[in-house]
Design a protein around this motif. Structure first.
Motif, PDB file in Angstrom:
ATOM      1  N   ILE A 216       0.823  -1.214   0.000  1.00 11.25           N
ATOM      2  CA  ILE A 216       0.000   0.000   0.000  1.00 11.25           C
ATOM      3  C   ILE A 216       0.853   1.259   0.000  1.00 11.25           C
ATOM      4  CG2 ILE A 216      -1.609   1.383   1.394  1.00 11.25           C
ATOM      5  CD1 ILE A 216      -2.927  -1.292   2.215  1.00 11.25           C
ATOM      6  N   TYR A 217       1.910   1.272   0.801  1.00 20.54           N
ATOM      7  CA  TYR A 217       2.668   2.509   1.008  1.00 20.54           C
ATOM      8  C   TYR A 217       3.998   2.601   0.258  1.00 20.54           C
ATOM      9  CZ  TYR A 217      -0.550   3.557   4.839  1.00 20.54           C
ATOM     10  OH  TYR A 217      -1.662   3.828   5.586  1.00 20.54           O
ATOM     11  N   TRP A 218       4.653   1.514  -0.054  1.00 16.60           N
ATOM     12  CA  TRP A 218       6.048   1.631  -0.471  1.00 16.60           C
ATOM     13  C   TRP A 218       6.438   0.947  -1.772  1.00 16.60           C
ATOM     14  CZ3 TRP A 218       7.608   5.526   2.079  1.00 16.60           C
ATOM     15  CH2 TRP A 218       7.157   5.733   3.376  1.00 16.60           C
ATOM     16  N   LEU A 219       6.075  -0.297  -1.956  1.00 21.16           N
ATOM     17  CA  LEU A 219       6.574  -1.032  -3.121  1.00 21.16           C
ATOM     18  C   LEU A 219       6.019  -0.458  -4.422  1.00 21.16           C
ATOM     19  CD1 LEU A 219       6.365  -4.726  -1.870  1.00 21.16           C
ATOM     20  CD2 LEU A 219       8.380  -3.254  -1.996  1.00 21.16           C
ATOM     21  N   PRO A 220       6.844  -0.434  -5.472  1.00 23.66           N
ATOM     22  CA  PRO A 220       6.331   0.041  -6.763  1.00 23.66           C
ATOM     23  C   PRO A 220       5.249  -0.898  -7.291  1.00 23.66           C
ATOM     24  CG  PRO A 220       8.661  -0.581  -6.916  1.00 23.66           C
ATOM     25  CD  PRO A 220       8.233  -0.826  -5.514  1.00 23.66           C
ATOM     26  N   PHE A 221       4.320  -0.330  -8.041  1.00 24.45           N
ATOM     27  CA  PHE A 221       3.257  -1.136  -8.638  1.00 24.45           C
ATOM     28  C   PHE A 221       3.839  -1.954  -9.789  1.00 24.45           C
ATOM     29  CE2 PHE A 221      -1.145   0.686  -7.705  1.00 24.45           C
ATOM     30  CZ  PHE A 221      -0.782   1.110  -6.443  1.00 24.45           C
ATOM     31  N   PRO A 222       3.628  -3.251  -9.776  1.00 22.51           N
ATOM     32  CA  PRO A 222       4.055  -4.037 -10.939  1.00 22.51           C
ATOM     33  C   PRO A 222       3.132  -3.778 -12.120  1.00 22.51           C
ATOM     34  CG  PRO A 222       3.121  -5.453  -9.226  1.00 22.51           C
ATOM     35  CD  PRO A 222       3.090  -4.052  -8.704  1.00 22.51           C
ATOM     36  N   LYS A 223       3.656  -3.966 -13.300  1.00 19.22           N
ATOM     37  CA  LYS A 223       2.857  -3.772 -14.518  1.00 19.22           C
ATOM     38  C   LYS A 223       2.073  -5.037 -14.814  1.00 19.22           C
ATOM     39  CE  LYS A 223       6.323  -0.630 -16.234  1.00 19.22           C
ATOM     40  NZ  LYS A 223       7.455  -0.435 -17.114  1.00 19.22           N
TER      41      LYS A 223
ATOM     42  N   HIS B 269      -0.024   5.337 -10.985  1.00 15.04           N
ATOM     43  CA  HIS B 269       0.410   4.167 -11.756  1.00 15.04           C
ATOM     44  C   HIS B 269      -0.229   4.171 -13.147  1.00 15.04           C
ATOM     45  CE1 HIS B 269       1.124  -0.074 -12.756  1.00 15.04           C
ATOM     46  NE2 HIS B 269      -0.181  -0.185 -12.961  1.00 15.04           N
ATOM     47  N   HIS B 270      -1.538   4.416 -13.200  1.00 14.00           N
ATOM     48  CA  HIS B 270      -2.216   4.383 -14.504  1.00 14.00           C
ATOM     49  C   HIS B 270      -1.878   5.602 -15.357  1.00 14.00           C
ATOM     50  CE1 HIS B 270      -4.291   0.639 -14.293  1.00 14.00           C
ATOM     51  NE2 HIS B 270      -4.714   0.909 -13.065  1.00 14.00           N
ATOM     52  N   LEU B 271      -1.649   6.746 -14.767  1.00 13.98           N
ATOM     53  CA  LEU B 271      -1.217   7.899 -15.563  1.00 13.98           C
ATOM     54  C   LEU B 271       0.175   7.631 -16.154  1.00 13.98           C
ATOM     55  CD1 LEU B 271      -2.528  10.888 -13.431  1.00 13.98           C
ATOM     56  CD2 LEU B 271      -3.463  10.014 -15.589  1.00 13.98           C
ATOM     57  N   ARG B 272       1.046   7.021 -15.354  1.00 18.42           N
ATOM     58  CA  ARG B 272       2.370   6.637 -15.871  1.00 18.42           C
ATOM     59  C   ARG B 272       2.238   5.614 -16.996  1.00 18.42           C
ATOM     60  NH1 ARG B 272       6.715   8.068 -12.353  1.00 18.42           N
ATOM     61  NH2 ARG B 272       5.900   8.889 -10.400  1.00 18.42           N
ATOM     62  N   GLN B 273       1.258   4.724 -16.868  1.00 16.04           N
ATOM     63  CA  GLN B 273       1.019   3.725 -17.899  1.00 16.04           C
ATOM     64  C   GLN B 273       0.808   4.402 -19.264  1.00 16.04           C
ATOM     65  OE1 GLN B 273      -2.604   1.531 -17.245  1.00 16.04           O
ATOM     66  NE2 GLN B 273      -2.194   0.062 -18.871  1.00 16.04           N
ATOM     67  N   PHE B 274       0.236   5.597 -19.242  1.00 18.64           N
ATOM     68  CA  PHE B 274      -0.030   6.340 -20.482  1.00 18.64           C
ATOM     69  C   PHE B 274       0.941   7.505 -20.687  1.00 18.64           C
ATOM     70  CE2 PHE B 274      -3.687   3.748 -20.079  1.00 18.64           C
ATOM     71  CZ  PHE B 274      -4.087   3.510 -21.390  1.00 18.64           C
TER      72      PHE B 274
END
Length: 148
Positions: A71-78, A141-146
């Motif tokens: 929730i707080y630290w790990l990067p979101f996997p794709k 995460h989703h904005l970075r996805q685009f």
């Protein structure tokens, strides 16, 4: 301080980035189109506010300390699968979904942290702080996805 949708500056930052997204923006990864991603975000925020029910999934992510790390630290996997309730079959209308995401992001300003928030389908019971931090990280995460 961690970015959170409970913070006005963080909300503005996400909304400013959202302005750079168009219906034709192609993803850097994943299968969703930009309109589908907006619909997913709008539905996710409805879920966060308890207005859209999702089925729970009993996984180790429901339990500390792994839960807090994600929730707080790990990067979101794709490419991580989402709840089926958060994927629409029809092609979303851009202007409707765009307006809904903006409205939902802004609504986090008025959410009462003392009320009972719903359970997350993967993480289970979460504090209002965790919901707001995770909501920021999820949209980021989703904005970075685009690429925005």
């Amino acid at each position: 301080m961690q970015r959170s949708l409970s913070n006005a500056v963080a909300r503005k930052e996400l909304l400013d980035r959202l302005e750079h997204l168009t219906p034709e923006t192609t993803p850097l990864w994943g299968k969703m189109t930009a309109p589908q991603m907006l619909a997913h975000l709008a539905d996710w925020m409805l879920m966060a506010k308890g207005e859209l029910k999702t089925a729970g999934i009993n996984r180790p992510l429901r339990y500390p300390p792994l839960k807090q790390l994600v929730i707080y630290w790990l990067p979101f996997p794709k490419g991580v699968p989402t709840a089926p309730e958060l994927i629409r079959g029809e092609i979303p209308e851009w202007s409707v979904e765009y307006a809904a995401v903006r409205r939902h992001v802004q609504s986090f300003e008025k959410l009462d942290p003392k009320t009972t928030w719903p359970e997350h389908p993967v993480f289970g019971k979460m504090t209002p702080k965790a919901w707001c931090v995770f909501a920021y990280r999820h949209m980021d995460h989703h904005l970075r996805q685009f690429g925005v």
